[in-house]
Every structure is written in C-alpha cells, then in structure tokens.
Design an enzyme around this catalytic site. Structure first.
Site, mmCIF file in Angstrom:
data_model
loop_
_atom_site.group_PDB
_atom_site.id
_atom_site.type_symbol
_atom_site.label_atom_id
_atom_site.label_comp_id
_atom_site.label_asym_id
_atom_site.label_seq_id
_atom_site.Cartn_x
_atom_site.Cartn_y
_atom_site.Cartn_z
ATOM 1 C CG ASN A 189 -9.032 -0.004 2.010
ATOM 2 O OD1 ASN A 189 -9.105 -1.097 2.564
ATOM 3 N ND2 ASN A 189 -9.370 0.169 0.746
ATOM 4 C CE LYS A 206 -6.652 -0.086 -1.570
ATOM 5 N NZ LYS A 206 -6.379 0.385 -2.939
ATOM 6 C CG HIS A 226 -12.364 0.039 -2.574
ATOM 7 N ND1 HIS A 226 -11.595 -0.314 -3.671
ATOM 8 C CD2 HIS A 226 -11.647 0.988 -1.905
ATOM 9 C CE1 HIS A 226 -10.476 0.384 -3.664
ATOM 10 N NE2 HIS A 226 -10.475 1.184 -2.612
ATOM 11 C CD GLU A 230 -8.481 -2.001 -4.719
ATOM 12 O OE1 GLU A 230 -7.535 -1.230 -4.970
ATOM 13 O OE2 GLU A 230 -8.689 -2.491 -3.581
ATOM 14 C CD GLU A 260 -10.824 5.154 -2.508
ATOM 15 O OE1 GLU A 260 -9.902 5.360 -1.721
ATOM 16 O OE2 GLU A 260 -11.124 4.020 -2.914
ATOM 17 N N GLY A 295 -3.897 3.401 -6.321
ATOM 18 C CA GLY A 295 -2.736 2.533 -6.425
ATOM 19 C C GLY A 295 -1.855 2.794 -7.639
ATOM 20 C CB SER A 298 -2.480 8.033 -5.117
ATOM 21 O OG SER A 298 -2.517 6.786 -5.788
ATOM 22 N N GLY A 302 -4.921 4.329 1.265
ATOM 23 C CA GLY A 302 -4.489 2.976 0.945
ATOM 24 C C GLY A 302 -3.075 2.725 1.418
ATOM 25 N N GLY A 303 -2.125 2.758 0.487
ATOM 26 C CA GLY A 303 -0.742 2.403 0.787
ATOM 27 C C GLY A 303 -0.137 3.151 1.958
#
Length: 250
Positions: free
Chosen positions: A9, A11, A94, A96, A166, A172, A212, A233-234
C-alpha cells in the site's frame, strides 16, 4: 487456508514518473514468488504501474473506489474506471480513510459489493485503536466491522475477499502486534467468517496482517496459521524490503 497475498500500500507516495521503473524493480526483485504480489498505488500512478506489470506475476491495485458507477461525485473514481485500466485489486476501508475521509462500515460494505460486481478483488481493512484494545473490546469491534462489511455478500463472493487486520495503533508507528496477538485476531476473524458462512468459506478467505510489517518481523508473523499474507505500508516503497517479505510468504 486462503491464498498467500503480499500487497504493498503505497499510500500518498511516489510520483507517476517514478512508478514504471519502480514496479519493474519490484517485478525483478520478486521473481519466483510463491505468493500473489500486489502493488496498490495512488490513482495517478495506476496507468504506468499496470503498464510495467503487464505480462508479469505482479498485480496492480488501487487504494480506494466509489460505490456508484458514475455521476456527480467530483474527485471520485469508479470500479469501472479501475477495471478499464487493468487494475485487479482495491483497498477498501483503510483506517486512514475512515479517520480522514468519513469512511463508515456502511460505505465500506457498498464499496465491497460494487468491487465484487465489477470483478475487482477487495482488500478490506479492519482494526482497533489502542484505547479499544486496552478496553478489551478488540474482537467485539472487529466482529461488527466484519459483519457489516460482508452484509449481503454471498458465500461464493465472500471467498474472493481479502481481509487485512491492521491494528490502528501499529500503522506507521513502528509498533507491531506480536506474532501471537496478530494470530489471535486473524484466527478470530476466520471464526467470525465461519459463523457468518461456513468453515470452507472461512478457510478460503485470505487474511492478511498489516501494521508495520517489515523485512525484520515478517517471518514470524507469516509463519502463523491464520496469517495468509500482509498489507505492507512503508516497506513496500523499497523493493528489496518488499521482496524479503514476499520471500517469507510461502
């Protein structure tokens, strides 16, 4: 259990001009993958991502869609638009988007139904806040999210859906649920699905862990019985890290 799927993802990261070369890098880094590999990109990156992934093992997903086919919805994107581009997956609900874009359990359900009707595979996000976990209501909350998300979805269609657990407190933040915490909730999600449908349907659903997951902690999480992949994510923004996670999903 469900098919192993590792989905990135992105983002709100990466430019359209960077996308083609980066997806090609992911394709090369994940050759021989024993799981489904998906890159979910911002809308503006979808076209070059699809082009770069064409004819490869990597699939492309979007990060959201609207539940109507067309109309006066400025700034929104329909399932038909995504399918026409060659997109195969779409992230729905999600945390967010729930926090910043007024996404609700009801709109999540509408989007799932629409995605399925257009042949897209929904990756449906569920999870609890730190306050809800500390209050001991994690599974109560997730049961509501799952039941509302799957309302009106047949068993045949439900088996196509991907559920991503999640925990909001781990997205994050660098904090990650322990392997056992993640397994407990993912197993609980499968039990909820079995009660809604049947054991076979529950086993067919891919249940991911997100929050994460990275190259260092992925092996322990992915070794758990009820964790069939990850929504990353990251770590999905660095091809070598993403490839390490893909390699751990067997």
């Amino acid at each position: 259990m469900g098919k192993y799927i590792i989905a990135g993802n992105w983002k709100m990261n990466k430019l359209p001009s960077e996308t083609y070369d980066f997806v090609k890098e992911v394709v090369e880094a994940t050759k021989g993958a024993e799981c489904e590999v998906v890159c979910c990109t911002p809308y503006v990156c979808l076209a070059p991502a699809v082009e770069a992934a064409k004819g490869t093992h990597v699939k492309i997903g979007a990060e959201n869609l609207h539940f109507e086919d067309s109309g006066a919805f400025t700034g929104e994107i329909s399932a038909d638009m995504l399918a026409d581009l060659g997109v195969e997956y779409v992230i729905i609900g999600h945390s967010e988007r729930r926090a910043y874009n007024n996404e609700t359990d009801e709109t999540v359900n509408k989007k799932i139904v629409k995605a399925l009707s257009k042949g897209l595979i929904p990756i449906v996000c569920v999870g609890e806040s730190l306050e809800e976990r500390e209050a001991g209501i994690t599974m109560d909350l997730i049961a509501i999210q799952i039941k509302k998300a799957f309302a009106g979805v047949s068993a045949e269609d439900a088996a196509k859906v991907v559920v991503a657990y999640e925990p909001i407190w781990a997205i994050g933040t660098g904090k990650t649920a322990t392997d056992d915490q993640a397994e407990e909730v993912c197993g609980g999600i499968r039990n909820i699905l079995a009660a809604l449908y049947d054991e076979a349907t529950a086993k067919a659903v891919t249940i991911q862990y997100g929050g994460s997951m990275n190259a260092k902690n992925c092996a322990g999480l992915l070794a758990k019985e009820n964790i069939d992949g990850g929504l990353i994510g990251g770590a999905s923004l660095k091809a070598p890290d993403f490839a390490t996670i893909v390699a751990a999903a067997k």
